[in-house]
Design an enzyme around this catalytic site. Sequence first.
Site, PDB file in Angstrom:
ATOM      1  N   CYS A 178      20.125  94.827  60.964  1.00 17.82           N
ATOM      2  CA  CYS A 178      20.892  93.955  60.074  1.00 17.82           C
ATOM      3  C   CYS A 178      20.629  94.224  58.595  1.00 17.82           C
ATOM      4  CB  CYS A 178      20.639  92.493  60.415  1.00 17.82           C
ATOM      5  SG  CYS A 178      18.919  91.973  60.309  1.00 17.82           S
ATOM      6  N   HIS A 213      17.532  86.681  60.227  1.00 14.99           N
ATOM      7  CA  HIS A 213      18.744  87.508  60.244  1.00 14.99           C
ATOM      8  C   HIS A 213      19.310  87.537  58.822  1.00 14.99           C
ATOM      9  CE1 HIS A 213      22.324  89.467  61.507  1.00 14.99           C
ATOM     10  NE2 HIS A 213      23.116  88.413  61.441  1.00 14.99           N
ATOM     11  N   SER A 230      24.827  92.648  64.314  1.00 16.44           N
ATOM     12  CA  SER A 230      23.951  91.795  65.118  1.00 16.44           C
ATOM     13  C   SER A 230      24.213  92.081  66.583  1.00 16.44           C
ATOM     14  CB  SER A 230      24.214  90.315  64.815  1.00 16.44           C
ATOM     15  OG  SER A 230      23.546  89.472  65.753  1.00 16.44           O
TER      16      SER A 230
END
Length: 387
Positions: A178, A213, A230
């Site tokens: 990510c 994230h 993702s």
Amino acid sequence: MPVSCCGALGPGSSPRRSVPGPVRACLGQPSASDGLKMLRSSFSLEGVEERDEEQEDDGEDQRDGGIPFIINRGGLPVNPETWEQMWHHVTRIHPDGGALGRRIRGTSDLPKIPVPSVPTFPASISVPHRLEAIQRYIRDLQYNHTGTQFFEIKKSRPLTALMDIAKEMTRESLPIKCLEAVILGIYLTNSMPNVERFPLSFKTQFSGSHFRHIVLGVHSGGRFGALGISRRQDLMYKPLEFRTLSDLLQEFQAAYRGYWHTLCKVKIGHYVSHDPHSVEQIEWKHSVLDVDKLSNEELRKELERHTRDMRLKIGKAAPPSPSRDRRKDVGSPLRNPGSPMRKNSQSDRRYLQIIHCTPTETLAVLTLGGAVSTGRRWRRERGLRQI
């Protein structure tokens, strides 16, 4: 406490539960021509933990829920030491890792996979369609499940250095995570001055563990969206259709809620410069919001404040850094625009020490031909010669 990101698990699942899924991994021997191409071949890692990461600390290797993952700090091609570490890591995290590694590394006729092309746009293509094409390219690179991050991303590096890494990503076409996708998204949108970009990172909690994230927020035409990658389709790309930053955040929050994750914290950075040669650092966390401690109204007000701050920064953007070719043609800023360029004599090349200054001026040591930060006239002690 171990942290990770994007690890969206279903109800009743353990945070260490393994989930099957197709991945790509390094295969063969670590040679410059063959080793990294074999990386693109597909196989199934049923023991891969459902985790993601956002690099929080640059000084040490990261951990996926207590299991360390490897960062390739030696560049490409992968050096033999990192190569063996990667396979050793696969052996540890996969239920049949040893046999799997031997079987893959002993195969000589691995199938080739298509390499995605960097998107190019004619002038007639609209911004939403450009962003959709960029997201499709990022997704085609595929998510990196190998346990080894191939591109080292240090958040403290200047933007120009991170853009060099993004260029390397397009050349190698390897799977990414990510944080790498955020850097790549910035690089691919640098030619779109009407699209503002900013980092948007999340910290969630599930079953006692924390997950991190990050995506690249985008803003254009009064609408917000996001680019990224993702394991979960609804935790990366968001089309350019959200009226406010609060609406965009609520969309991600709802997605996390669907995986029984609680959104604890959000970090929002400032707009990123479009100048690929800029030596500025990306401001990753201008606003840090404890979502679980704020009411909906308080969160909305904080997001509106951050949006105003970002708009103010547009008018205060730093001047672009000159390229090498431009620097060759730049003369002294104190020279009149109509004055010809003059060749400095040997005596003029020595340092000129400034002795006397007016109270409003700053004492400094300058060289002829060097960059001067102001247009003030400096005086020398003898003869009051003006520079």
